[in-house]
Design an enzyme around this catalytic site. Structure first.
Site, PDB file in Angstrom:
ATOM      1  N   LYS A 185       0.768  -1.303  -0.201  1.00 25.63           N
ATOM      2  CA  LYS A 185      -0.058   0.037   0.067  1.00 25.63           C
ATOM      3  C   LYS A 185       0.887   1.203   0.126  1.00 25.63           C
ATOM      4  O   LYS A 185       1.894   1.096   0.757  1.00 25.63           O
ATOM      5  CB  LYS A 185      -0.950   0.131   1.043  1.00 25.63           C
ATOM      6  CG  LYS A 185      -1.827  -1.062   1.337  1.00 25.63           C
ATOM      7  CD  LYS A 185      -2.830  -0.917   2.448  1.00 25.63           C
ATOM      8  CE  LYS A 185      -3.983  -2.094   2.513  1.00 25.63           C
ATOM      9  NZ  LYS A 185      -4.961  -1.713   3.773  1.00 25.63           N
ATOM     10  N   TYR A 307      -2.898  -9.982  16.694  1.00 26.40           N
ATOM     11  CA  TYR A 307      -2.469 -11.283  16.929  1.00 26.40           C
ATOM     12  C   TYR A 307      -1.972 -11.428  18.281  1.00 26.40           C
ATOM     13  O   TYR A 307      -1.369 -12.406  18.775  1.00 26.40           O
ATOM     14  CB  TYR A 307      -1.420 -11.471  15.933  1.00 26.40           C
ATOM     15  CG  TYR A 307      -1.970 -11.374  14.582  1.00 26.40           C
ATOM     16  CD1 TYR A 307      -2.444 -12.526  13.905  1.00 26.40           C
ATOM     17  CD2 TYR A 307      -1.769 -10.369  13.626  1.00 26.40           C
ATOM     18  CE1 TYR A 307      -3.019 -12.608  12.692  1.00 26.40           C
ATOM     19  CE2 TYR A 307      -2.224 -10.375  12.262  1.00 26.40           C
ATOM     20  CZ  TYR A 307      -2.816 -11.402  11.880  1.00 26.40           C
ATOM     21  OH  TYR A 307      -3.388 -11.179  10.625  1.00 26.40           O
TER      22      TYR A 307
END
Length: 331
Positions: A185, A307
């Site tokens: 990105k 996570y």
């Protein structure tokens, strides 16, 4: 039966909203829909509304997020359940409110879905297995199977996004060094390591499959300034992964390929699930979040911290296994 018990509970609650609270018909309809969805979720677990647990509510909301329901709608459903269980608590139909202490969905960081390790192995093997099962193969079909297997390996090895996969160039691959450059990105570059399985698959693809795909379009010819074909067949493409005739792959085709491969494991995975499978399995195996952040290409580690609970689960497991006072002993 749970469905009959749920219907009685819902009917009594709606009467309470209509008569005692004086809510409008549209509001009552919204409550009916939201609580009906939760009741259906519970019925699959053979559990009525009256015995719902906090974990049921939490998992119901997580399922809504996995279906990409927006946070405001999820918040509304949680509010409906809170009203229901407060009513049941006041009516002394239940002793504990399963919605108690469940935080607002806006504060949640829900871990994206990932494949289990055995499901990942089945998915990786699916293209070649399906190709062999067909029986007689053409050179082109065999090449497509090798390409698909290689793409799956690279998805899983490097946690690539689908746009990064289809835009990868041959010059970005540093196979001998065991890594590739990925443009993510904002056109930011990162270095993604490739494991042995991905390297072997890429070697086979480049030597055997890619040349077949480049040559598989007989009508792909260069044209002159006047637009007329020159008779020179184009045989080169800068892209690492290509479709027949050297054409660029589309996002839709990659999605279809991943969906078809994951069906062999009984799942309906997307390319993004392979990305999250890579991150999930690394954290489960002890990788630190900074390393996972670098591989995923996250600009901010707060994005990777989704996570964290996996790292905590592993920490707890290791502690219980190795600490001498972690396990109960008989006195």
């Amino acid at each position: 039966m749970a469905s009959e018990a749920n219907a009685r509970v819902l009917s009594g609650f709606l009467d309470y909203l209509r008569i005692e609270k004086g809510l409008a018909a549209l509001s009552i309809s919204a409550y009916t829909t939201d609580i009906g969805q939760f009741a259906g979720f519970l019925e699959k677990r053979k559990r009525p509304l009256l015995t719902a647990r906090r974990s049921d509510v939490r998992e119901f909301l997580e399922q809504l997020f996995s279906y990409q329901v927006d946070g405001r709608s999820v918040g509304r459903k949680l509010s409906a359940l809170r009203h229901l269980y407060r009513y049941l608590l006041l009516d002394k139909r239940i002793e504990h409110d399963p919605t108690l202490n469940i935080e607002s969905p806006r504060q949640w960081k829900v871990l994206p879905k990932a494949l289990a390790r055995d499901e990942m192995e089945t998915t990786l093997a699916a293209p070649l297995a399906r190709s062999r099962a067909v029986g007689r193969q053409t050179k082109e079909s065999a090449a497509l199977a090798v390409r698909d297997r290689t793409m799956l390996e690279v998805f899983y090895a490097g946690a690539l996004r689908v746009s990064e996969m289809i835009n990868a160039k041959l010059e970005d691959l540093k196979l001998e060094a065991g890594y590739m450059l990925v443009r993510g990105k904002g056109d930011k570059e990162r270095v993604v390591p490739l494991g042995k399985s991905a390297q072997d698959a890429l070697s086979q693809y480049l030597a055997e499959a890619r040349p077949v795909l480049v040559d598989s379009h007989p009508c792909r010819k260069e044209r002159g300034k006047d637009g007329a074909p020159t008779g020179v067949v184009l045989r080169s493409s800068p892209s690492l992964f290509i479709a027949r005739g050297g054409h660029q792959l589309t996002r839709q085709r990659v999605w279809q390929m991943v969906r078809a491969a994951s069906a062999a494991s009984g799942r309906r995975a997307s390319p993004h699930m392979l990305r999250h499978s890579c991150a999930t399995h690394m954290v489960e195996n002890g990788a630190d979040l900074r390393t996972v952040q670098t591989i995923l290409g996250h600009a901010d580690i707060s994005t990777t911290q989704v996570y964290t609970h996996l790292a905590l689960d592993r920490l707890r497991t290791v502690y219980q296994k190795h600490h001498p006072r972690a396990k109960r002993t008989n006195c």
